[in-house]
Write a protein that holds these residues in place. Structure first.
Motif, PDB file in Angstrom:
ATOM      1  N   PHE A  37       0.823  -1.209   0.000  1.00  0.00           N
ATOM      2  CA  PHE A  37       0.000   0.000   0.000  1.00  0.00           C
ATOM      3  C   PHE A  37       0.856   1.258   0.000  1.00  0.00           C
ATOM      4  CE2 PHE A  37      -2.319   3.259   2.479  1.00  0.00           C
ATOM      5  CZ  PHE A  37      -3.370   3.489   1.591  1.00  0.00           C
ATOM      6  N   VAL A  38       1.901   1.277   0.838  1.00  0.00           N
ATOM      7  CA  VAL A  38       2.776   2.460   0.894  1.00  0.00           C
ATOM      8  C   VAL A  38       3.499   2.657  -0.433  1.00  0.00           C
ATOM      9  CG1 VAL A  38       4.835   3.414   2.001  1.00  0.00           C
ATOM     10  CG2 VAL A  38       3.060   2.347   3.393  1.00  0.00           C
ATOM     11  N   LEU A  39       3.948   1.573  -1.051  1.00  0.00           N
ATOM     12  CA  LEU A  39       4.614   1.692  -2.346  1.00  0.00           C
ATOM     13  C   LEU A  39       3.664   2.246  -3.404  1.00  0.00           C
ATOM     14  CD1 LEU A  39       7.106   1.181  -4.104  1.00  0.00           C
ATOM     15  CD2 LEU A  39       6.261  -1.159  -4.487  1.00  0.00           C
ATOM     16  N   TYR A  40       2.404   1.783  -3.376  1.00  0.00           N
ATOM     17  CA  TYR A  40       1.417   2.302  -4.322  1.00  0.00           C
ATOM     18  C   TYR A  40       1.189   3.799  -4.116  1.00  0.00           C
ATOM     19  CZ  TYR A  40      -3.160   3.384  -6.262  1.00  0.00           C
ATOM     20  OH  TYR A  40      -4.192   3.985  -6.939  1.00  0.00           O
ATOM     21  N   ILE A  41       1.085   4.233  -2.873  1.00  0.00           N
ATOM     22  CA  ILE A  41       0.873   5.653  -2.585  1.00  0.00           C
ATOM     23  C   ILE A  41       2.063   6.480  -3.070  1.00  0.00           C
ATOM     24  CG2 ILE A  41       0.621   7.344  -0.748  1.00  0.00           C
ATOM     25  CD1 ILE A  41      -1.910   5.802  -1.289  1.00  0.00           C
ATOM     26  N   ILE A  42       3.277   5.984  -2.826  1.00  0.00           N
ATOM     27  CA  ILE A  42       4.466   6.725  -3.260  1.00  0.00           C
ATOM     28  C   ILE A  42       4.491   6.857  -4.780  1.00  0.00           C
ATOM     29  CG2 ILE A  42       6.984   6.625  -3.381  1.00  0.00           C
ATOM     30  CD1 ILE A  42       6.964   5.353  -0.613  1.00  0.00           C
ATOM     31  N   VAL A  43       4.242   5.749  -5.476  1.00  0.00           N
ATOM     32  CA  VAL A  43       4.258   5.790  -6.942  1.00  0.00           C
ATOM     33  C   VAL A  43       3.169   6.720  -7.471  1.00  0.00           C
ATOM     34  CG1 VAL A  43       3.921   4.412  -9.022  1.00  0.00           C
ATOM     35  CG2 VAL A  43       5.295   3.515  -7.144  1.00  0.00           C
ATOM     36  N   THR A  48       1.518  11.147 -10.619  1.00  0.00           N
ATOM     37  CA  THR A  48       0.334  11.922 -10.990  1.00  0.00           C
ATOM     38  C   THR A  48       0.634  13.417 -11.043  1.00  0.00           C
ATOM     39  OG1 THR A  48      -1.993  12.326 -10.480  1.00  0.00           O
ATOM     40  CG2 THR A  48      -0.482  12.180  -8.626  1.00  0.00           C
ATOM     41  N   LYS A  49      -0.043  14.096 -11.918  1.00  0.00           N
ATOM     42  CA  LYS A  49       0.131  15.538 -12.057  1.00  0.00           C
ATOM     43  C   LYS A  49      -1.103  16.303 -11.585  1.00  0.00           C
ATOM     44  CE  LYS A  49       3.323  15.147 -15.936  1.00  0.00           C
ATOM     45  NZ  LYS A  49       3.603  15.540 -17.349  1.00  0.00           N
ATOM     46  N   ILE A  50      -2.088  15.574 -11.078  1.00  0.00           N
ATOM     47  CA  ILE A  50      -3.327  16.201 -10.630  1.00  0.00           C
ATOM     48  C   ILE A  50      -3.389  16.084  -9.107  1.00  0.00           C
ATOM     49  CG2 ILE A  50      -5.839  16.154 -10.761  1.00  0.00           C
ATOM     50  CD1 ILE A  50      -5.576  14.907 -13.529  1.00  0.00           C
ATOM     51  N   TYR A  51      -3.601  17.194  -8.433  1.00  0.00           N
ATOM     52  CA  TYR A  51      -3.649  17.206  -6.984  1.00  0.00           C
ATOM     53  C   TYR A  51      -5.044  17.603  -6.513  1.00  0.00           C
ATOM     54  CZ  TYR A  51       1.408  17.127  -7.450  1.00  0.00           C
ATOM     55  OH  TYR A  51       2.677  16.800  -7.778  1.00  0.00           O
ATOM     56  N   ASP A  52      -5.436  17.067  -5.390  1.00  0.00           N
ATOM     57  CA  ASP A  52      -6.732  17.375  -4.787  1.00  0.00           C
ATOM     58  C   ASP A  52      -6.479  17.925  -3.386  1.00  0.00           C
ATOM     59  OD1 ASP A  52      -9.255  17.506  -3.749  1.00  0.00           O
ATOM     60  OD2 ASP A  52      -9.923  15.595  -4.599  1.00  0.00           O
ATOM     61  N   LYS A  53      -7.035  19.087  -3.107  1.00  0.00           N
ATOM     62  CA  LYS A  53      -6.800  19.689  -1.800  1.00  0.00           C
ATOM     63  C   LYS A  53      -7.371  18.844  -0.671  1.00  0.00           C
ATOM     64  CE  LYS A  53     -10.977  22.576  -1.674  1.00  0.00           C
ATOM     65  NZ  LYS A  53     -11.492  23.943  -1.487  1.00  0.00           N
ATOM     66  N   TYR A  54      -8.383  18.020  -0.959  1.00  0.00           N
ATOM     67  CA  TYR A  54      -8.969  17.168   0.076  1.00  0.00           C
ATOM     68  C   TYR A  54      -8.080  15.970   0.410  1.00  0.00           C
ATOM     69  CZ  TYR A  54     -13.157  19.928  -0.675  1.00  0.00           C
ATOM     70  OH  TYR A  54     -14.037  20.970  -0.770  1.00  0.00           O
ATOM     71  N   ILE A  55      -7.127  15.695  -0.473  1.00  0.00           N
ATOM     72  CA  ILE A  55      -6.142  14.647  -0.172  1.00  0.00           C
ATOM     73  C   ILE A  55      -4.952  15.257   0.566  1.00  0.00           C
ATOM     74  CG2 ILE A  55      -4.506  13.008  -1.193  1.00  0.00           C
ATOM     75  CD1 ILE A  55      -6.484  12.470  -3.379  1.00  0.00           C
ATOM     76  N   LEU A  56      -4.526  16.450   0.136  1.00  0.00           N
ATOM     77  CA  LEU A  56      -3.367  17.067   0.755  1.00  0.00           C
ATOM     78  C   LEU A  56      -3.682  17.626   2.139  1.00  0.00           C
ATOM     79  CD1 LEU A  56      -1.929  18.960  -2.358  1.00  0.00           C
ATOM     80  CD2 LEU A  56      -1.214  16.761  -1.423  1.00  0.00           C
TER      81      LEU A  56
END
Length: 230
Positions: A37-43, A48-56
């Protein structure tokens, strides 16, 4: 016993070792899932070039990544504590053997029988017979009956030693002036090898442990033979 290029544990010979193997697989699977899971999140975050403020910046996500690790730790801790308590239990042993560590050999005393004690030395390489294992064979084996609770009292006469037989799931420090105890049940006949697991001097590698588990009638025959020779 261990085989060349073996990566996993030795086959379990006692119920305790089976529990340890199950807990190892349980914990290893959790670690594997977390790592994936951590490796997937890092990759995903790197590519990705799209960011979501609700994730950050999200309070709900912060709550999740605080509570979820606590739940995972509980899932690991509860089985671990269960096994720790099982390892400390000594319930009505059928046989008690006192293992005393010396530089550099073991001595065994069957405390349920009078004057039944012997020293166990490693067999030198030049004296081995075909089929015997180098650095693992002893001139006298610790013989026990199968499917019987065995209590081992462990101590040392000179320096720190450790009485360890991996396939039985047993490892107990031998401390001079202190008597430690451990217990196990051998679920099948066989010859099981171990070694001192505490660095104890120049010949630390040359004090093996050999436990031979036999059927009860064979154990009684061995007892009668040994007692007659004393």
């Amino acid at each position: 016993m261990a085989q060349p290029q073996q990566l996993g544990f030795q086959d379990a010979t006692s119920p305790l070792m089976e529990e340890l193997l199950h807990f190892h697989d349980h914990a290893l699977m959790i670690v594997f899932l977390i790592s994936t899971f951590v490796l997937y999140i890092i990759v995903a975050m790197v590519t990705t070039k799209i960011y979501d403020k609700y994730i950050l910046d999200s309070q709900e996500i912060e709550i999740i990544w605080t509570v979820l690790p606590a739940i995972i730790l509980i899932m690991i801790a509860l089985p671990s504590l269960r096994i720790l308590y099982i390892m400390d239990e000594v319930n009505n042993p059928h046989l008690t053997v006192k293992a005393m560590g010396h530089q550099w050999y073991w001595s065994y005393e069957y405390t349920d029988y009078e004057e039944l004690a012997f020293d166990s030395y490693m067999i030198p390489t030049q004296d081995l017979t075909p089929g015997q294992f180098r650095l693992l064979e002893t001139d006298h084996r610790m013989v026990i009956p199968v499917e019987s609770p065995i209590r081992v009292l462990v101590s040392a006469e000179d320096v720190l030693h450790s009485w360890a037989v991996p396939t039985l799931g047993v490892k107990m420090d031998a401390v001079p002036g202190r008597l430690n105890q451990t217990a196990f049940i051998s679920s099948r006949p066989g010859v099981f090898y171990g070694q001192c697991s505490e660095i104890c001097g120049a010949n630390h590698s040359f004090m093996p442990i050999v436990v031979e588990a036999v059927l009860l009638e064979h154990f009684e025959n061995w007892l009668s033979t040994v007692l007659q020779d004393l």
